[in-house]
Design a protein around this motif. Sequence first.
Motif, PDB file in Angstrom:
ATOM      1  N   ILE A   3      -5.725  10.226  11.774  1.00 35.29           N
ATOM      2  CA  ILE A   3      -4.582   9.559  11.366  1.00 35.29           C
ATOM      3  C   ILE A   3      -3.317  10.502  11.902  1.00 35.29           C
ATOM      4  O   ILE A   3      -2.998  11.518  11.044  1.00 35.29           O
ATOM      5  CB  ILE A   3      -4.737   9.029   9.832  1.00 35.29           C
ATOM      6  N   VAL A  58      -6.924  -3.581   3.020  1.00 36.31           N
ATOM      7  CA  VAL A  58      -6.764  -2.980   4.379  1.00 36.31           C
ATOM      8  C   VAL A  58      -5.934  -1.562   4.152  1.00 36.31           C
ATOM      9  O   VAL A  58      -6.508  -0.123   4.543  1.00 36.31           O
ATOM     10  CB  VAL A  58      -6.108  -3.662   5.458  1.00 36.31           C
ATOM     11  N   ASN A  61      -7.721   1.252   1.728  1.00 34.83           N
ATOM     12  CA  ASN A  61      -9.025   1.506   2.525  1.00 34.83           C
ATOM     13  C   ASN A  61      -9.007   2.186   3.852  1.00 34.83           C
ATOM     14  O   ASN A  61      -9.911   2.329   4.731  1.00 34.83           O
ATOM     15  CB  ASN A  61      -9.864   0.324   2.466  1.00 34.83           C
ATOM     16  N   SER A  62      -7.699   2.476   4.585  1.00 35.00           N
ATOM     17  CA  SER A  62      -7.430   2.776   5.879  1.00 35.00           C
ATOM     18  C   SER A  62      -7.624   4.381   5.825  1.00 35.00           C
ATOM     19  O   SER A  62      -7.870   4.824   7.046  1.00 35.00           O
ATOM     20  CB  SER A  62      -6.142   2.296   6.114  1.00 35.00           C
ATOM     21  N   GLU A  63      -7.680   5.157   4.879  1.00 32.33           N
ATOM     22  CA  GLU A  63      -7.539   6.558   4.923  1.00 32.33           C
ATOM     23  C   GLU A  63      -8.356   6.951   3.556  1.00 32.33           C
ATOM     24  O   GLU A  63      -8.592   6.210   2.772  1.00 32.33           O
ATOM     25  CB  GLU A  63      -6.305   7.159   5.073  1.00 32.33           C
ATOM     26  N   THR A  65     -10.943   7.715   5.782  1.00 33.17           N
ATOM     27  CA  THR A  65     -11.824   7.302   6.739  1.00 33.17           C
ATOM     28  C   THR A  65     -11.780   5.880   6.779  1.00 33.17           C
ATOM     29  O   THR A  65     -12.019   5.299   5.951  1.00 33.17           O
ATOM     30  CB  THR A  65     -13.184   7.845   6.662  1.00 33.17           C
ATOM     31  N   TRP A  66     -11.940   5.315   8.215  1.00 35.32           N
ATOM     32  CA  TRP A  66     -12.058   3.908   8.153  1.00 35.32           C
ATOM     33  C   TRP A  66     -13.371   3.212   7.873  1.00 35.32           C
ATOM     34  O   TRP A  66     -14.455   3.979   8.391  1.00 35.32           O
ATOM     35  CB  TRP A  66     -11.513   3.463   9.832  1.00 35.32           C
ATOM     36  N   TRP A  72     -16.341  -3.326   5.099  1.00 32.82           N
ATOM     37  CA  TRP A  72     -15.239  -4.447   5.085  1.00 32.82           C
ATOM     38  C   TRP A  72     -15.663  -5.746   4.545  1.00 32.82           C
ATOM     39  O   TRP A  72     -15.148  -6.485   3.913  1.00 32.82           O
ATOM     40  CB  TRP A  72     -14.528  -4.481   6.574  1.00 32.82           C
ATOM     41  N   GLU A 127      -6.726  -0.719  13.029  1.00 33.44           N
ATOM     42  CA  GLU A 127      -7.265   0.802  12.802  1.00 33.44           C
ATOM     43  C   GLU A 127      -6.132   1.379  13.011  1.00 33.44           C
ATOM     44  O   GLU A 127      -4.976   1.144  13.602  1.00 33.44           O
ATOM     45  CB  GLU A 127      -8.271   0.895  13.836  1.00 33.44           C
ATOM     46  N   PRO A 128      -5.905   2.577  12.499  1.00 35.66           N
ATOM     47  CA  PRO A 128      -4.748   3.721  12.542  1.00 35.66           C
ATOM     48  C   PRO A 128      -4.400   3.975  13.826  1.00 35.66           C
ATOM     49  O   PRO A 128      -3.261   4.127  14.064  1.00 35.66           O
ATOM     50  CB  PRO A 128      -5.425   4.999  11.945  1.00 35.66           C
TER      51      PRO A 128
END
Length: 184
Positions: A3, A58, A61-63, A65-66, A72, A127-128
């Motif tokens: 990221i 989102v 929970n984005s970091e 790790t996806w 999801w 996604e990042p």
Amino acid sequence: MVINSEYMRQLLLERERFDNPPDYTVKTTGVGIARFVIRCNNNVNEVLNLAKRVLVIVNYNSEPTWPSFEQWLKILPDEFINNCAPELSKSESEEKIDYRRTLPWEKQVSLEKNKKWSLGNWLAWLEPDTREWFWWNDYKFDGEIENTHFLVEVTALDDPFSSGALKWLFKACGAIDVISTDDL
């Protein structure tokens, strides 16, 4: 997936804005603000609240790790997931694309404008390493359109930026239409 620091900064600022919306004197982050008018069927609060709920999930929970697609499915609201198109296999997707290419241009444009996104396609744009926009603020209108329209502002990392995932977010949450104020 690594990221980058700008993404992480925007993610943290977005979290703050969910709880404490900025007033008009706050300097924008990113390259600027993009505005969208969301048209609803007398359900502004439901659409807006669900969209924010999805984005908060989102965001948080984005970091580091996806999550996997299966994760999801467990953490996103069913009301959102159930409005997404079914996931297609690669061959099914190719067949659909080949079919659309046989249609007249006007029909292709109409189908594209009204098509549902699958959850997997939508998540790919969040996604990042792909995401280009972050929540800035929302405004409800007064008067005749108070329960049928609202305005959302996002801060963009690029100009222009891809807004399809943003538009699908609101449509999957129950909006009838989403229009960029640049198009008005």
